[in-house]
Scaffold this motif. Structure first.
Motif, PDB file in Angstrom:
ATOM      1  N   GLU A 170       0.934  -0.940   0.115  1.00  0.00           N
ATOM      2  CA  GLU A 170       0.032   0.194  -0.052  1.00  0.00           C
ATOM      3  C   GLU A 170       0.817   1.208   0.026  1.00  0.00           C
ATOM      4  O   GLU A 170       1.678   1.354   1.027  1.00  0.00           O
ATOM      5  CB  GLU A 170      -0.855   0.069   1.161  1.00  0.00           C
ATOM      6  N   ILE A 171       0.662   2.114  -1.129  1.00  0.00           N
ATOM      7  CA  ILE A 171       1.278   3.469  -0.990  1.00  0.00           C
ATOM      8  C   ILE A 171       0.547   4.466  -0.636  1.00  0.00           C
ATOM      9  O   ILE A 171      -0.789   4.714  -1.208  1.00  0.00           O
ATOM     10  CB  ILE A 171       1.985   3.791  -2.379  1.00  0.00           C
ATOM     11  N   ARG A 172       0.677   5.231   0.170  1.00  0.00           N
ATOM     12  CA  ARG A 172      -0.130   6.299   0.798  1.00  0.00           C
ATOM     13  C   ARG A 172       0.243   7.601   0.006  1.00  0.00           C
ATOM     14  O   ARG A 172       1.265   7.906   0.243  1.00  0.00           O
ATOM     15  CB  ARG A 172      -0.123   6.539   2.407  1.00  0.00           C
ATOM     16  N   MET A 173      -0.850   8.191  -0.572  1.00  0.00           N
ATOM     17  CA  MET A 173      -0.308   9.693  -1.269  1.00  0.00           C
ATOM     18  C   MET A 173      -1.067  10.727  -0.577  1.00  0.00           C
ATOM     19  O   MET A 173      -2.575  10.471  -0.249  1.00  0.00           O
ATOM     20  CB  MET A 173      -0.842   9.211  -2.664  1.00  0.00           C
ATOM     21  N   ARG A 174      -0.486  11.769  -0.379  1.00  0.00           N
ATOM     22  CA  ARG A 174      -1.225  12.990   0.235  1.00  0.00           C
ATOM     23  C   ARG A 174      -0.962  14.143  -0.644  1.00  0.00           C
ATOM     24  O   ARG A 174       0.267  14.513  -1.072  1.00  0.00           O
ATOM     25  CB  ARG A 174      -0.769  13.118   1.776  1.00  0.00           C
ATOM     26  N   PHE A 175      -2.016  14.813  -0.928  1.00  0.00           N
ATOM     27  CA  PHE A 175      -1.770  15.885  -1.586  1.00  0.00           C
ATOM     28  C   PHE A 175      -1.460  17.225  -0.397  1.00  0.00           C
ATOM     29  O   PHE A 175      -2.075  17.413   0.439  1.00  0.00           O
ATOM     30  CB  PHE A 175      -3.115  16.518  -2.360  1.00  0.00           C
ATOM     31  N   ILE A 176      -0.483  17.881  -1.078  1.00  0.00           N
ATOM     32  CA  ILE A 176       0.087  18.946  -0.296  1.00  0.00           C
ATOM     33  C   ILE A 176      -0.379  20.400  -0.673  1.00  0.00           C
ATOM     34  O   ILE A 176      -1.191  20.832   0.122  1.00  0.00           O
ATOM     35  CB  ILE A 176       1.610  19.183   0.139  1.00  0.00           C
TER      36      ILE A 176
END
Lengths: 188, 158
Positions: A170-176
């Motif tokens: 699982e890769i967690r992506m967060r928009f900054i």
């Protein structure tokens, strides 16, 4: 004669193995490079960790051009659309897999890419002394680099990894934030 | 084929990574080339193992070299070796007129001195492949005008 016969069908798969094996050789070399220093052995994975991101990042910065040229994908209107393009077009195109998108945060700025099988780890088993190595960390760098070129600052990190015994990767992506173009002073 | 771009970019990063992390004197004494060559060796070993899984047994050394020039090269670089020459005494010269890893560089003389960095991995690739087929060899490369290059394979007789 059998040699002639199975050429072609195999060749596509072979070229992905070329990438997988080459990446493996790179990781192994990095492990070797930092091994001599017994004193910093504890720090090893941290060093590797910080060493990988820039590499993936550079790849991403260039890969996005190849991607845009080939894929005919237009502008994305929101982060959800970006997530779709990443999973269904980009991953499919370069790694031949389609991760599923889940766990959206209520604000819509975070999601997870679930990789059922990760081609990078096809031939890999982590030895005990490297149990905290984040083997596929290159992918995070690639994602970050590619998105930065299209004006998106994101954070990407592995939260689950099949190499470490988890069921999926699982890769967690967060928009900054959106990166605004800053024109040099005096130019339109 | 789209995933080719990935390999090319990874290779570029490997070369620049190895040279950037080089310590004092490592560039001069060839440590960097050796590192790249070793990585190629591992990959060559792995690839040839996967690739010859279902093939018929090779007749002789020349048969193996032809396999490297055709099937192996096509898989890795999407084209065949353009010219294979041998003196029948254990030296083979493989000539590629448009070597994939050099095509993205300027074709002039400007970067000629840097070309060897981009060939080391492939030298290892050939050596690793041959080694797993039971042939010990020394592989060197030379470029006189980009993007053509020659790989010289010297078979080490046991």
């Amino acid at each position: 004669m059998s040699r002639q016969a199975n050429r072609g069908t195999e060749s596509k798969k072979m070229s992905s193995e070329l990438f997988t094996l080459t990446y493996g050789a790179l990781v192994t070399q990095l492990c070797k490079d930092y091994e001599n220093d017994e004193d910093v052995n504890k720090q090893l994975d941290k060093i590797l960790f910080s060493n990988f991101l820039p590499r993936g990042f550079n790849i991403g910065v260039r890969l996005i051009e190849d991607f845009l040229a080939r894929s005919n994908v237009g502008r994305c209107h929101d982060f959800r659309e970006t997530a779709d393009v990443i999973a269904k077009v980009a991953f499919k195109m370069y790694l031949g897999i389609t991760p599923s998108i889940t766990n959206w945060s209520p604000a819509g700025d975070e999601f997870s890419l679930i990789l059922e099988n990760n081609p990078l780890v096809d031939f890999v088993e982590l030895p005990d002394n490297h149990s905290s190595l984040i083997y596929s960390n290159l992918l995070c760098g690639v994602l970050r680099g590619a998105l930065e070129m299209v004006q998106m600052a994101v954070e990407a990190k592995f939260v689950q990894d099949t190499l470490k015994g988890d069921g999926v990767t699982e890769i967690r992506m967060r928009f900054i934030r959106r990166i605004e173009d800053n024109l040099p002073a005096g130019e339109e | 084929m789209a995933d080719e771009a990935l390999f090319l970019l990874l290779h570029n990063e490997m070369v620049s990574g190895v040279y950037k992390s080089a310590e004092q004197g490592e560039v001069e004494n060839g440590r960097c080339i050796t590192k790249l060559e070793n990585m190629g060796f591992r990959v060559g070993q792995g690839l040839i193992e996967r690739f010859t899984k279902d093939t018929a047994r090779f007749k002789d050394e020349l048969d193996i070299m032809k396999f490297i020039c055709k099937d192996f090269w096509t898989t890795v670089f999407k084209k065949q070796i353009d010219n294979l020459r041998t003196n029948h005494q254990g030296i083979y010269v493989l000539q590629d007129n448009k070597f994939r890893l050099l095509t993205q560089m300027s074709a002039g003389k400007q970067y000629l001195e840097h070309a060897s960095k981009y060939l080391a991995f492939t030298c290892g690739l050939i050596r690793g492949g041959l080694s797993n087929l039971g042939i010990k060899s020394i592989v060197t490369a030379e470029v006189s005008s980009m993007p053509a290059c020659k790989f010289q394979v010297m078979i080490q007789k046991l």
